[in-house]
Design a protein around this motif. Structure first.
Motif: not given
Length: 275
Positions: A227-228, A231, A83, A183, A247, A236-237, A245
């Motif tokens: 997955h979260e 992040h 990210l 995030g 998207d 990132d995706h 990961m």
């Protein structure tokens, strides 16, 4: 030139000088003379010493070495993306020398939330080597402007990561097919060092409940949280459908080779006692 003409010219120059001076000090002329102010030069977090900011005591719980390490990778993969990266190209990370504390808002959570979350956190910790500590439940709700330092609520430390089951009314970005968001927030020190210090994960409670009620729902629910958490830690995706990961929703239920390679890098960032 006659004295009267010289006097008139000097008078005119004096008037022009006064007008220019007024325009300069009011700010109207400075962009024309020196160019518009570069917003990137405006002081941001980390520019000022700790004594001039509302920050916790530096180095809290910081060990002299990483508290864990990611496992060896079975095979190399570059199917990951970060990210945020620093000037040298390395990813922005949490310090591996201190634990990541987290709290959970369970007001809208499914009855099985704790088992699912513990499994997801265990997998994220194993893949990255970063250590997590559960600090209990909280009544804090997700916010776009969440403060990274909340001493009245969490004491003299960075606020723990917030994990919350919520709704699109509270978190509009969960509207539609988005089941979760994750995030982290970083701090920059005046020596150029940057690191993540806290973050949040928001899960759409109604959609999450529907997932758990579907066949194989618990495995999907754990994968959503993993997955979260990816992040949260800085992934990132990616466009590779074989990675967790990816998207879009997919059949992947565990961190794959690219996910693990990225998390391993995120778990081996620098330690710091300075924040």
């Amino acid at each position: 030139m006659r004295h009267s003409s010289i006097a008139a010219v000097l008078f005119l120059l004096g008037i022009i000088s006064l007008v220019c001076a007024g325009a300069y000090f009011s700010g109207d002329l400075r962009p024309a003379l020196f160019g518009a102010q570069d917003e990137s030069q405006v002081a941001g977090p980390g520019i000022f010493p700790f004594g001039q900011r509302r920050d916790p005591v530096p180095g809290l719980e910081e060990a002299n070495a990483p508290m864990g390490s990611p496992p060896p990778l079975d095979w190399p993969s570059d199917s990951y993306k970060f990210l945020a990266v620093k000037g040298d190209g390395s990813p922005l990370t949490y310090s591996p020398c201190r634990p990541i504390h987290y709290v959970v808002n369970t007001d809208l959570a499914h009855a099985s939330w704790q088992r699912l979350l513990e499994e997801a956190v265990k997998e994220a910790s194993w893949a990255s080597g970063l250590q997590f500590i559960y600090d209990g439940t909280t009544d804090e709700v997700p916010s776009n402007n969440r403060a990274g330092y909340q001493p009245d609520k969490y004491g003299n430390r960075w606020a723990p990561v917030l994990i919350a089951w919520t709704t699109p009314d509270v978190v509009p970005r969960l509207d539609g097919q988005t089941v979760g968001l994750g995030g982290s927030s970083s701090i920059a020190l005046n020596n150029g060092y940057k690191a993540y210090v806290t973050g949040s994960v928001a899960l759409d409670a109604p959609q999450f409940g529907e997932i758990l009620d579907s066949p194989g729902g618990e495995a999907i629910g754990i994968a959503v949280i993993m997955h979260e958490l990816g992040h949260l830690l800085g992934l990132d995706h990616v466009s590779d459908p074989e990675q967790l990961m990816f998207d879009e929703a997919s059949w992947v239920r565990d961190y794959a080779a690219g996910d693990r390679a990225g998390l391993a890098k995120l778990g081996t960032g620098p330690c710091s006692k300075d924040f």
